[in-house]
Design an enzyme around this catalytic site. Structure first.
Site, mmCIF file in Angstrom:
data_model
loop_
_atom_site.group_PDB
_atom_site.id
_atom_site.type_symbol
_atom_site.label_atom_id
_atom_site.label_comp_id
_atom_site.label_asym_id
_atom_site.label_seq_id
_atom_site.Cartn_x
_atom_site.Cartn_y
_atom_site.Cartn_z
ATOM 1 N N HIS A 17 0.861 -1.191 0.000
ATOM 2 C CA HIS A 17 0.000 0.000 0.000
ATOM 3 C C HIS A 17 0.890 1.231 0.000
ATOM 4 O O HIS A 17 1.324 1.701 1.055
ATOM 5 C CB HIS A 17 -0.926 -0.053 1.226
ATOM 6 C CG HIS A 17 -1.899 1.078 1.318
ATOM 7 N ND1 HIS A 17 -3.030 1.029 2.110
ATOM 8 C CD2 HIS A 17 -1.933 2.305 0.730
ATOM 9 C CE1 HIS A 17 -3.702 2.149 2.006
ATOM 10 N NE2 HIS A 17 -3.047 2.953 1.180
ATOM 11 N N HIS A 19 1.218 4.876 -2.365
ATOM 12 C CA HIS A 19 0.824 5.736 -3.494
ATOM 13 C C HIS A 19 2.088 6.391 -4.022
ATOM 14 O O HIS A 19 2.768 7.103 -3.260
ATOM 15 C CB HIS A 19 -0.154 6.809 -3.020
ATOM 16 C CG HIS A 19 -1.391 6.238 -2.390
ATOM 17 N ND1 HIS A 19 -2.552 6.027 -3.087
ATOM 18 C CD2 HIS A 19 -1.631 5.806 -1.127
ATOM 19 C CE1 HIS A 19 -3.462 5.512 -2.276
ATOM 20 N NE2 HIS A 19 -2.928 5.355 -1.081
ATOM 21 N N GLU A 200 -11.093 3.578 6.411
ATOM 22 C CA GLU A 200 -10.019 4.474 6.889
ATOM 23 C C GLU A 200 -10.688 5.589 7.704
ATOM 24 O O GLU A 200 -10.517 5.666 8.907
ATOM 25 C CB GLU A 200 -9.231 5.040 5.694
ATOM 26 C CG GLU A 200 -8.093 5.976 6.089
ATOM 27 C CD GLU A 200 -7.421 6.647 4.886
ATOM 28 O OE1 GLU A 200 -8.016 6.692 3.795
ATOM 29 O OE2 GLU A 200 -6.286 7.155 5.062
ATOM 30 N N ASP A 278 1.885 3.961 2.873
ATOM 31 C CA ASP A 278 0.827 4.815 2.297
ATOM 32 C C ASP A 278 1.415 5.984 1.498
ATOM 33 O O ASP A 278 1.551 5.892 0.276
ATOM 34 C CB ASP A 278 -0.117 5.308 3.413
ATOM 35 C CG ASP A 278 -1.504 5.669 2.902
ATOM 36 O OD1 ASP A 278 -1.804 5.420 1.724
ATOM 37 O OD2 ASP A 278 -2.310 6.200 3.696
ATOM 38 N N ASP A 279 1.744 7.089 2.183
ATOM 39 C CA ASP A 279 2.286 8.291 1.533
ATOM 40 C C ASP A 279 3.483 8.774 2.342
ATOM 41 O O ASP A 279 3.414 9.796 3.048
ATOM 42 C CB ASP A 279 1.207 9.396 1.483
ATOM 43 C CG ASP A 279 -0.046 8.924 0.752
ATOM 44 O OD1 ASP A 279 -0.026 8.883 -0.484
ATOM 45 O OD2 ASP A 279 -1.032 8.574 1.434
HETATM 46 N N1 ADE Z 1 -4.661 8.810 -1.635
HETATM 47 C C1 ADE Z 1 -3.399 8.832 -1.197
HETATM 48 N N2 ADE Z 1 -3.346 8.442 0.086
HETATM 49 C C2 ADE Z 1 -4.624 8.157 0.460
HETATM 50 C C3 ADE Z 1 -5.227 7.708 1.658
HETATM 51 N N3 ADE Z 1 -4.526 7.455 2.759
HETATM 52 N N4 ADE Z 1 -6.562 7.547 1.671
HETATM 53 C C4 ADE Z 1 -7.282 7.801 0.586
HETATM 54 N N5 ADE Z 1 -6.766 8.226 -0.556
HETATM 55 C C5 ADE Z 1 -5.438 8.411 -0.629
HETATM 56 ZN ZN ZN Z 2 -3.708 4.817 0.703
#
Ligand code: ADE
Ligand code: ZN
Length: 337
Positions: A17, A19, A200, A278-279
């Site tokens: 996971h 992005h 989430e 995630d990010d």
């Molecule tokens: N896009 C990038 N990160 C995200 C996240 N944590 N939740 C939803 N969309 C996303």
């Molecule tokens: Zn995500």
């Protein structure tokens, strides 16, 4: 090995996971802004980083989409992906499944081809030069229409062999999975696997929807599943993987503190839970940082960490033979505590 952080670092890991646009470090953002003659809203890397204060998912998404505005040429998408792969190597990630948001770019006039060819070329180099295997997941933005998702799906077809699955991300509140039931059905008809962000910020109903209507192979996040005992039972019985992201949950205030994070309970309930970043450019850490932070907050044992890493490989979209090779490699790191 006495230090648990060293144990975490030593393990060969998979990430499921991530992005790619969320791995966009401010330094690279300023470099690409200059290369493309684009003025950012912030005057320095430090000023930009200071703006990364979020009280909810939407605060982050606004900044995240603004950051993508400097990604224009194929080389930009290559550089973005290559930078992540170097970080992945540092984190001892041997397999990664990367999400990308084509609509964040095509909506600005960047061609689908430019995006995917840049990312794909970096992934090929990542395999050849860094030994990292990968899969690509094309995510639909849920705040955009079903029609736009269908258009993106059709645009992706010439690149089908580069894409393993479709996903669903962006604002969860107000955009439930049922809005994308038909486009996911079409994607499955075309032979794509499916995943979706659910639970989430949204309720357990969204996790049910992702399972029953979108027929996902994995749930991205899934935190709110813990509010619904029937759902916990189904997730455990079917061993549906959850791609949990501790530092993201902390920074987006999905949890108040990591000591309240449901990950340990998820493990105790025998859910197939995994740890992911995630990010990472926005949430203060890559994969090892996520493991270290959550291990400390929840006093995880080595065997729990091993289980989490094992789960990631098992939950991956790797073909059986490659999967077995990775599991054999990982088994050399098993501990007894
Ligand atoms: N896009 C990038 N990160 C995200 C996240 N944590 N939740 C939803 N969309 C996303
Ligand atoms: Zn995500």
């Amino acid at each position: 090995m006495d230090n648990i952080n060293d144990y975490i670092k030593s393990l060969p890991k998979a990430e499921l996971h991530l992005h790619i646009e969320g791995s966009f470090e401010p330094e690279l953002m300023f470099k690409l802004a200059k290369r493309n003659g684009i003025q950012l809203e912030y005057t320095s890397v430090e000023e930009l980083r200071k703006a990364y204060q979020f009280t909810k998912l939407q605060d982050f998404l606004n900044i995240y989409y603004a950051g993508t505005s400097v990604l224009i040429q194929e080389l930009d998408f290559y550089d973005l992906t290559w930078d992540y792969l170097l970080k992945a190597k540092e984190n001892n990630i041997v397999h990664t499944e990367i999400m990308f948001d084509p609509q964040a770019h095509t909506s600005r006039g960047v061609l689908f081809r430019t995006v995917i060819e840049g990312i794909n070329r970096a992934l090929i180099d990542g395999h050849e030069k860094l030994g990292i295997s990968s899969k690509l997941i094309m995510s639909f933005l849920r705040h955009l229409s079903e029609e736009e998702a269908f258009k993106t799906l059709e645009e992706s077809l010439p690149y089908h062999d580069m894409i393993a699955a479709v996903g669903l991300d962006s604002s969860e509140k107000g955009y439930p999975p049922e809005l994308f039931e038909r486009v996911f059905a079409k994607a499955r008809e075309y032979g794509f696997l499916t995943v979706a962000h659910a639970g989430e910020e949204g309720p357990p109903e969204n996790v049910w929807g992702a399972l029953d209507l979108l027929h996902v192979s994995r749930i991205d996040h899934g935190n709110s599943s813990m509010l619904d005992n029937d759902l916990i039972d189904v997730l455990a019985a079917l061993q549906v993987p959850l791609t949990v992201c501790p530092l993201s949950n902390l920074r987006l205030k999905v949890v108040e503190d990591l000591s309240n994070h449901p990950l340990k309970t998820m493990l105790e309930k025998k859910l197939r839970v995994t740890v992911n970043s995630d990010d990472p450019a926005y949430f203060g850490g890559y994969l090892n940082d996520n493991f270290v932070a959550i291990a400390e907050a929840l006093s995880l044992t080595r065997s729990e960490i091993f289980q989490l890493v094992y789960n990631s490989f098992e939950a991956s979209f790797l073909p059986e033979i490659t999967l077995q090779n990775y599991l054999n490699l990982l088994n050399g790191y098993q501990t007894s505590d």
